[in-house]
Motif scaffolding. Structure first.
Motif, short mmCIF file in Angstrom:
data_model
loop_
_atom_site.label_atom_id
_atom_site.label_comp_id
_atom_site.label_asym_id
_atom_site.label_seq_id
_atom_site.Cartn_x
_atom_site.Cartn_y
_atom_site.Cartn_z
N HIS A 49 56.95 60.39 -10.38
CA HIS A 49 57.18 59.70 -11.65
C HIS A 49 55.99 58.79 -11.99
O HIS A 49 55.57 58.72 -13.15
N ALA A 50 55.43 58.11 -10.99
CA ALA A 50 54.25 57.27 -11.21
C ALA A 50 53.08 58.11 -11.70
O ALA A 50 52.34 57.70 -12.60
N ALA A 51 52.91 59.30 -11.12
CA ALA A 51 51.83 60.20 -11.57
C ALA A 51 52.06 60.62 -13.02
O ALA A 51 51.12 60.65 -13.83
N GLN A 52 53.30 60.93 -13.34
CA GLN A 52 53.63 61.33 -14.72
C GLN A 52 53.39 60.17 -15.69
O GLN A 52 52.82 60.37 -16.76
N GLN A 53 53.78 58.96 -15.31
CA GLN A 53 53.58 57.80 -16.18
C GLN A 53 52.10 57.56 -16.45
O GLN A 53 51.73 57.14 -17.53
N ARG A 54 51.26 57.86 -15.48
CA ARG A 54 49.82 57.67 -15.63
C ARG A 54 49.14 58.93 -16.18
O ARG A 54 47.93 58.97 -16.31
N GLN A 55 49.94 59.95 -16.46
CA GLN A 55 49.45 61.22 -17.03
C GLN A 55 48.37 61.86 -16.16
O GLN A 55 47.36 62.35 -16.67
N LEU A 56 48.60 61.87 -14.87
CA LEU A 56 47.67 62.48 -13.92
C LEU A 56 48.12 63.91 -13.62
O LEU A 56 49.30 64.15 -13.36
N ALA A 57 47.19 64.83 -13.63
CA ALA A 57 47.51 66.25 -13.47
C ALA A 57 47.50 66.72 -12.02
O ALA A 57 47.89 67.84 -11.74
N GLN A 58 47.04 65.87 -11.10
CA GLN A 58 46.97 66.27 -9.71
C GLN A 58 47.45 65.15 -8.81
O GLN A 58 47.39 63.97 -9.17
N ALA A 59 47.87 65.54 -7.62
CA ALA A 59 48.21 64.60 -6.56
C ALA A 59 47.42 65.00 -5.33
O ALA A 59 47.06 66.17 -5.16
N SER A 60 47.15 64.03 -4.47
CA SER A 60 46.38 64.30 -3.26
C SER A 60 46.85 63.38 -2.15
O SER A 60 47.48 62.35 -2.40
N ARG A 74 35.45 65.97 3.82
CA ARG A 74 35.77 66.19 5.23
C ARG A 74 35.19 65.08 6.10
O ARG A 74 35.85 64.62 7.04
N GLU A 75 34.00 64.61 5.77
CA GLU A 75 33.39 63.50 6.52
C GLU A 75 34.19 62.22 6.34
O GLU A 75 34.42 61.47 7.28
N LYS A 76 34.64 61.98 5.12
CA LYS A 76 35.37 60.75 4.82
C LYS A 76 36.71 60.69 5.56
O LYS A 76 37.14 59.61 5.95
N ILE A 77 37.35 61.82 5.78
CA ILE A 77 38.67 61.80 6.42
C ILE A 77 38.58 61.90 7.95
O ILE A 77 39.62 61.85 8.61
N ARG A 78 37.39 62.01 8.49
CA ARG A 78 37.25 62.08 9.95
C ARG A 78 37.86 60.88 10.66
O ARG A 78 38.35 61.00 11.77
N VAL A 79 37.86 59.72 10.01
CA VAL A 79 38.42 58.51 10.61
C VAL A 79 39.91 58.69 10.94
O VAL A 79 40.45 57.98 11.78
N TYR A 80 40.56 59.64 10.29
CA TYR A 80 41.98 59.89 10.51
C TYR A 80 42.24 60.81 11.70
O TYR A 80 43.38 61.12 12.00
N GLY A 81 41.18 61.27 12.36
CA GLY A 81 41.36 62.21 13.47
C GLY A 81 41.64 63.60 12.93
O GLY A 81 41.04 64.04 11.95
N GLU A 82 42.56 64.29 13.55
CA GLU A 82 42.96 65.63 13.12
C GLU A 82 43.71 65.49 11.79
O GLU A 82 44.86 65.06 11.76
N ALA A 83 43.03 65.80 10.69
CA ALA A 83 43.60 65.56 9.37
C ALA A 83 43.16 66.64 8.39
O ALA A 83 42.16 67.31 8.60
N GLN A 84 43.94 66.77 7.32
CA GLN A 84 43.61 67.70 6.23
C GLN A 84 43.81 66.99 4.91
O GLN A 84 44.77 66.24 4.73
N TYR A 85 42.89 67.25 3.97
CA TYR A 85 43.02 66.73 2.62
C TYR A 85 43.80 67.76 1.82
O TYR A 85 43.39 68.91 1.69
N LEU A 86 44.96 67.36 1.33
CA LEU A 86 45.85 68.26 0.61
C LEU A 86 45.96 67.83 -0.86
O LEU A 86 45.88 66.65 -1.18
#
Length: 173
Positions: free
Chosen positions: A113-124, A153-165
Motif C-alpha cells: 500500500h505504501a508503494a502504491q501511495q507513492r506510485q512506485l512501479a517496483q519493489a526491492s 552485488r558489491e554493495k550487498i556483500r556486507v549481508y553475507g550470503e544474500a540476493q537482491y530481489l
C-alpha cells in the motif's frame, strides 16, 4: 488481539529487541539507523503490537530508493532520492514467539500500500539468511538485470550470503 499501526520513534527499543532475535548472520543495526529511516519515510514503517501495550510482535521498514542503489546497512544518514523508482523493503521481522500468527501478511499489505501511495512501479529487497523462498511467495525474484550488476552485488556483500530481489508492482492492489 494484534494490531497493525505506523511505527513511532518510541517503538525503536522493541524493534531492536526483535531484530536481535531474528538476525543472526549480520551485525544488528543501531537505534540511530532506525530513527533515520523513520524520520525520512514515516509512511513506510509499520509495527504489529500486542493488545494492551504489551509490546511489539513484528515490524517492517521500507524506503523509496532508486532500484540500482540499495541503501547501506546500518546507515543513519540516509536521504531519499529525488526520483525514487522502487520501494525498498529494508527489514521485516517477526518475534520468534509470534511466528505462525501470519503477521507477515498485514505487514506486506501495508508495504504494498505504501508503494502504491507513492506510485512506485517496483519493489526491492535484500534476502538474507536463506529467506529467498519466503520472498518468492510474495513475487520477488532475482531475474531483473539490476540484481546481477557488479555494483549492486558489491554493495550487498556486507549481508553475507544474500540476493537482491525485485518485483514489478504495476497493477498492484
Amino acid at each position: 488481539m494484534p494490531a497493525l499501526r505506523p511505527a513511532l520513534p518510541a517503538d525503536i527499543p522493541e524493534i531492536l529487541r526483535i531484530q536481535a532475535l531474528c538476525y543472526t548472520s549480520i551485525e544488528p543495526e543501531r537505534a540511530s539507523a532506525y530513527a533515520n529511516k523513520l524520520a525520512i519515510a514515516p509512511d513506510c514503517a509499520f509495527v504489529v503490537e500486542q493488545g494492551s501495550g504489551a509490546g511489539l510482535l513484528a515490524y517492517v521498514f521500507a524506503l523509496p530508493i532508486q532500484l540500482a542503489k540499495p541503501p547501506a546497512l546500518d546507515a543513519d544518514d540516509l536521504t531519499l532520492p529525488a526520483a525514487a523508482d522502487s520501494l525498498y523493503l529494508h527489514d521485516l521481522a517477526i518475534d520468534p514467539a509470534a511466528r505462525g500468527l501470519k503477521l507477515s501478511q498485514p505487514l506486506m499489505q501495508a508495504f504494498f500500500h505504501a508503494a502504491q501511495q507513492r506510485q512506485l512501479a517496483q519493489a526491492s529487497l535484500i534476502a538474507i539468511q536463506g529467506s529467498q523462498p519466503f520472498w518468492q511467495r510474495y513475487g520477488f525474484h532475482s531475474e531483473h538485470p539490476v540484481s546481477q550488476q557488479a555494483e549492486v552485488r558489491e554493495k550487498i556483500r556486507v549481508y553475507g550470503e544474500a540476493q537482491y530481489l525485485t518485483r514489478q508492482l504495476a497493477g498492484q492492489p
